[in-house]
Design an enzyme around this catalytic site. Structure first.
Site, PDB file in Angstrom:
ATOM      1  N   SER A  21       0.862  -1.186   0.000  1.00 23.42           N
ATOM      2  CA  SER A  21       0.000   0.000   0.000  1.00 23.42           C
ATOM      3  C   SER A  21       0.897   1.234   0.000  1.00 23.42           C
ATOM      4  O   SER A  21       1.712   1.388  -0.907  1.00 23.42           O
ATOM      5  CB  SER A  21      -0.940  -0.043   1.218  1.00 23.42           C
ATOM      6  OG  SER A  21      -1.843   1.039   1.196  1.00 23.42           O
ATOM      7  N   HIS A  48      -2.857  -0.958  -3.223  1.00 23.45           N
ATOM      8  CA  HIS A  48      -4.099  -0.257  -2.929  1.00 23.45           C
ATOM      9  C   HIS A  48      -4.232   0.967  -3.840  1.00 23.45           C
ATOM     10  O   HIS A  48      -3.885   2.088  -3.460  1.00 23.45           O
ATOM     11  CB  HIS A  48      -4.138   0.178  -1.464  1.00 23.45           C
ATOM     12  CG  HIS A  48      -4.284  -0.954  -0.504  1.00 23.45           C
ATOM     13  ND1 HIS A  48      -4.033  -0.838   0.840  1.00 23.45           N
ATOM     14  CD2 HIS A  48      -4.668  -2.241  -0.698  1.00 23.45           C
ATOM     15  CE1 HIS A  48      -4.258  -1.998   1.437  1.00 23.45           C
ATOM     16  NE2 HIS A  48      -4.638  -2.860   0.523  1.00 23.45           N
ATOM     17  N   ASP A 143      -3.924  -5.035   6.069  1.00 20.92           N
ATOM     18  CA  ASP A 143      -4.429  -5.841   4.959  1.00 20.92           C
ATOM     19  C   ASP A 143      -3.340  -6.814   4.521  1.00 20.92           C
ATOM     20  O   ASP A 143      -2.166  -6.459   4.416  1.00 20.92           O
ATOM     21  CB  ASP A 143      -4.836  -4.938   3.792  1.00 20.92           C
ATOM     22  CG  ASP A 143      -5.534  -5.699   2.676  1.00 20.92           C
ATOM     23  OD1 ASP A 143      -6.091  -6.779   2.954  1.00 20.92           O
ATOM     24  OD2 ASP A 143      -5.536  -5.196   1.536  1.00 20.92           O
TER      25      ASP A 143
END
Length: 336
Positions: A21, A48, A143
């Site tokens: 990310s 992301h 995540d």
């Protein structure tokens, strides 16, 4: 970097999945730059990027000796290639006979994003039969941690970037805290290890049993939500889904604590906390808007009463003043 003319193998001995990310663009570019052009593994990447237009494959291709492209739905995974999750689609992996295929899904967001890392890691854990290698790079929150656990549960390899090297150390740090990692190292060491893993014969087919909870959760994602299936692997919690308002179920799987609603939204406890903060802020701003509108309406009624020379039916000036004061209090709360 110019793509070399190398024959690509359709037989995939290893499937390397990478999630990142914040800070991930640099990390991915560096990692791919360290990998050889003849790497005998398929690589799948999730960053992301949300629903925004993206040229991520083109940017990464400048650093990579391997061909890089957005994933196409139902494409077969091929060794020596890199496929990237496109905007606003989860990237999944499904088995079709002897072949492994990329599948693009518009299933509900997980950890308040799509594409998310966990769906890719979970599905490759089930489909790759012990041949999966999961890698967590720089990023906020957690995540990919649950997905990395799934890869380990199915006999795969779990890797994380050294948090001290990561621009955003949360994701690697949470992987270190929650997963029995095979390797936590700087990017150059990770690339060397991935090359070794890819060139090592894979485990025997069927050597590791797929946990029932993983099959069920993957089926929930593939089917777009299933309340009965969810009840098999989770219990109702005291929380509502911030995305749809439905009941959140707490997953019975190991830490980190995770939640799902029956329509498919999924959250770790950390991502749920962040999403609740967003809902609170939006609710407060809606209240400020309503107070401003009530203030304006009260002032309008006061002006009309004065214009027509009649006594106002209520203390409109007082109502408007209280609305201004309450709106100011909410704005101060938001600013704090």
């Amino acid at each position: 970097m110019t793509q070399p003319a190398i024959a690509r193998e359709s037989v995939v001995n290893r499937v390397i999945v990478v999630g990142t990310s914040a800070g991930g663009l640099h990390a991915l570019g560096a990692l791919l730059g360290y990998l050889p052009a003849d790497l005998p593994a398929a690589i799948l990447l999730v960053m992301h990027i949300g629903s925004r237009f993206s040229v991520l494959p083109e940017v990464l291709q400048r650093h990579s000796a391997l061909p890089v492209a957005f994933a196409q739905d139902r494409q077969e995974l091929v060794a020596g290639t890199v496929v990237v999750a496109p905007p606003d689609r989860h990237l999944l992996v499904m088995r079709e006979g002897a072949a492994l295929r990329a599948v693009l899904s518009c299933a509900a967001k997980e950890n308040h994003t799509r594409p998310a890392i966990d769906p890719l890691f979970r599905t490759v854990a089930e489909a790759a039969d012990g041949r999966a290698v999961g890698v967590i790079l720089s990023g906020y929150l957690d995540d990919g941690v649950a997905g990395l656990q799934a890869i380990k549960a199915c006999g795969g390899v779990a890797v994380a970037q050294d948090p001290a090297e990561a621009a955003a150390p949360d994701m690697p740090r949470n992987a270190v805290s929650n997963v029995a990692l095979d390797l936590c190292a700087p990017l150059q060491e990770i690339a060397a290890a991935l090359t070794r893993y890819a060139r090592t014969p894979p485990p025997a087919a069927g050597a590791h049993e797929i946990p029932s909870w993983l099959r069920t959760e993957n089926r929930i994602v593939a089917d777009g939500g299933d309340l009965k299936a969810l009840q098999q692997i989770a219990s109702p919690s005291n929380y509502a889904c911030p995305a749809c308002g439905g009941v959140l179920f707490e997953m019975t799987q190991r830490r980190p604590t995770r939640y799902r609603c029956h329509t498919g939204h999924a959250f770790s406890a950390l991502s749920l906390l962040l999403e609740q903060q967003t809902v609170i802020e939006e609710s407060l701003r809606s209240a400020v808007r309503a107070l401003h509108e009530k203030e304006s309406l009260a002032e309008q009624l006061a002006a009309e009463s004065t214009l027509h020379g009649r006594a106002p039916e209520a203390d409109y000036a007082g109502i408007a003043r209280r609305c201004r004061e309450e709106a100011a209090q909410l704005l101060a709360l938001l600013a704090g």
